[in-house]
Scaffold this motif. Sequence first.
Motif, PDB file in Angstrom:
ATOM      1  N   THR A 114      34.810  38.897  35.281  1.00 56.76           N
ATOM      2  CA  THR A 114      34.984  37.853  34.267  1.00 56.76           C
ATOM      3  C   THR A 114      33.764  36.949  34.140  1.00 56.76           C
ATOM      4  N   LYS A 115      33.119  36.637  35.286  1.00 56.33           N
ATOM      5  CA  LYS A 115      31.996  35.689  35.225  1.00 56.33           C
ATOM      6  C   LYS A 115      30.627  36.348  35.347  1.00 56.33           C
ATOM      7  N   GLY A 116      30.605  37.626  35.753  1.00 60.34           N
ATOM      8  CA  GLY A 116      29.321  38.334  35.858  1.00 60.34           C
ATOM      9  C   GLY A 116      28.897  38.524  37.309  1.00 60.34           C
ATOM     10  N   PRO A 117      28.130  39.620  37.549  1.00 58.07           N
ATOM     11  CA  PRO A 117      27.732  39.978  38.922  1.00 58.07           C
ATOM     12  C   PRO A 117      26.980  38.864  39.650  1.00 58.07           C
ATOM     13  N   LYS A 118      26.204  38.067  38.894  1.00 56.65           N
ATOM     14  CA  LYS A 118      25.350  37.085  39.578  1.00 56.65           C
ATOM     15  C   LYS A 118      26.121  35.870  40.082  1.00 56.65           C
ATOM     16  N   THR A 119      27.416  35.804  39.757  1.00 56.39           N
ATOM     17  CA  THR A 119      28.196  34.674  40.275  1.00 56.39           C
ATOM     18  C   THR A 119      28.781  34.990  41.647  1.00 56.39           C
ATOM     19  N   LEU A 120      28.469  36.189  42.172  1.00 54.45           N
ATOM     20  CA  LEU A 120      28.890  36.547  43.529  1.00 54.45           C
ATOM     21  C   LEU A 120      27.678  36.587  44.455  1.00 54.45           C
ATOM     22  N   VAL A 121      27.917  36.233  45.738  1.00 53.27           N
ATOM     23  CA  VAL A 121      26.849  36.252  46.738  1.00 53.27           C
ATOM     24  C   VAL A 121      27.416  36.797  48.045  1.00 53.27           C
TER      25      VAL A 121
END
Length: 706
Positions: A114-121
């Motif tokens: 929903t928010k895009g891959p770059k919002t995960l770390v």
Amino acid sequence: GAALPVPDKKVDSVCPYCGVGCQLTYNVKDNKILYVEGRDGPANHGRLCVKGRYGFDYAHHPHRLTTPLIRRADAPKDPKLVLDPDRVHEVFREATWEEALALAAGKLKDIRDTKGPKTLVGFGSAKGSNEEAYLFQKLVRTGFGSNNVDHCTRLCHASSVAALLEGIGSGAVSNPVMDVTQAEVIVVIGSNPTVNHPVAATWMKNAAKNGAKLVIMDPRQGELTRLAWRHMQFKPDTDVAMLNAMMHVIVHEGLVDQAFIESRTIGYDELKKNLVGYSPEEMAPVCGVPAETLREVARTFATSRASMILWGMGVSQHVHGTDNARCLIALSLMTGQIGRPGTGLHPLRGQNNVQGASDAGLIPMMYPDYQKVADPEVRARFEQHWKLQPGTLDDQPGLTVIEVMHAITAGKVSGMYIMGENPAMSDPDADHAREALAKLDHLVVQDIFLTETAVLADVVLPASAFPEKTGTFTNTDRLVQLGRQAIDPPGQAKQDLWIIQEIARRIGLDWNYRHVSEAFDEMRHTMPSIAGITWDRLEREHAVTYPCTKEGDPGDPVVFIEDFPREGGKARFVPADIVPAAERPDAQYPMVLITGRQLEHWHTGSMTRRATVLDAIEPDPTVLVHPLDIAALGVKPGELVTIESRRGKVSLYARVDEGTPRGSVFVPFCYYEAAINKVTNDKFDPVAKIPELKYCAVRVTAGGTA
Ligand code: SF4
């Protein structure tokens, strides 16, 4: 007295603590470690320090996490909470693995979609094995879909690695620690090895007693200084001034190795030009080392048969950490003191696998073996290795540890998976880090204890301690060693490799590694430096040094004998100028805070403070202060003082230390009840993004609350 229990098995492994990588044997009875013995490994030859010998019973501590936990819907995330282990149930409820994994992975997947891959770390760990590090970064890169993966190398030697890659093309050491026994001059700078690399320090002591000239360059005076030929007690933050002045002497007195410079380096003229303004006379008042000492040590270093440099966090943890390391590299190159036994550059690695975790690609700008994510050819190769469609992998470097905390605050990161790291304790400006972690929509923490970070999690996954799993670990000497499982994890705790794989499957990756050796085998096919190391050989020989590019290669303990792994085979000089610390003392905050480690405790203390013997020796948070500064504060040794910066304050017990310079205080970062990183500054080196944990301005006052 009662007879000692007799072990029912002996398991050969390595030490779970520092980067020296001592080999040891666990003596086990009924799934309990009874005692530990040193083994004849290449780095220790039977020796162990107090941590390796006595720091094992943390694995049996009653605080161990034994079942997955899920945050209660009505439990707010309080960044100030220090959770009493007996009250865990007020914040978390126990869950089955199935429920916990479904929630942990399901929400990560939702955020990605929903928010895009770059919002995960993802933060991995330098305490995990190479295989865990490798699969973790592969999970983030192929499952989360970005390069947002990092670990505590960012707080450790990131600047040394940046300078080494730039200057000589390889981030690892050129010679093993043991080479000090072949050196004529040993420089130890920004490092207190008797505390942080104790068995390595014993080899340095042996060398000094056998006639090697030991030069200690450090604002503080550690135990090793007693054996030093010279102690250059430079003012904190003035490394570049001191090192440039030494190089100025070497150039002006014609002591450079001209043949080496011409045949094996580039950029010397630029360096030489830059050194003009750094005469010993001009730099002596800046760094506090007399001009005559600068000259004498420079001459001795340049003209010796073999000079070796070893360094630690005192060099790297500055906003000019990369510049500090550039100077050490230049010093070694201009004198030709590299590429032979007893010479070279050795950044002493902290954690037992910080070298291996970095090699395995647990860093945001590089795949395994330091292959750049921004290089299209490299990306295509990894897409092939990992059986991905062309163009799938992210071409942008990801966020580093400190950048992640700021990105959360700015609303750009919503979900995190943290395996075995404790940023709530280890990150600078820790209150800010804790507020950031508390702000995440979804935090999954995989660990063996409910750390200060895990307290802020939505899902906690109980993992395995070091003696509960098998894997490879790479020490500071580039030695890949086998750690073997000695005991089973408690309760429902699981092996980390199993947990990573279960998360991976639930976010859509088709993984099926049945044994740790399968992960290792995949690694060696993507990493040229270890391509020749087979699992069978590790089982037979316990340890193999890389580079080991073909099966059967003996491995090279000393490298750069003929060329450097850079374009044209030549190393590069990179000049450095003085850059002041980000926060200097002033009228309001007149003293300097230096942070570091303590012999008995390890990093954020989650293991050693739960090891009976170690915690009995050092049970309370202390600050080391010069006797005259203690007197000026009007307190007696053992009384409380409060240390305060613009960011936070903590209270600790004052301990007299003649070795800490006046105007500075030294605090270990292992005490949760006085977490000194609440006080430190998160300003970082622009190249390596490593924070300035070795320097910030503080006010110290008498009294405080324990
Ligand atoms: Fe462990 Fe390091 Fe001590 Fe060796 S020196 S026993 S590796 S902590």
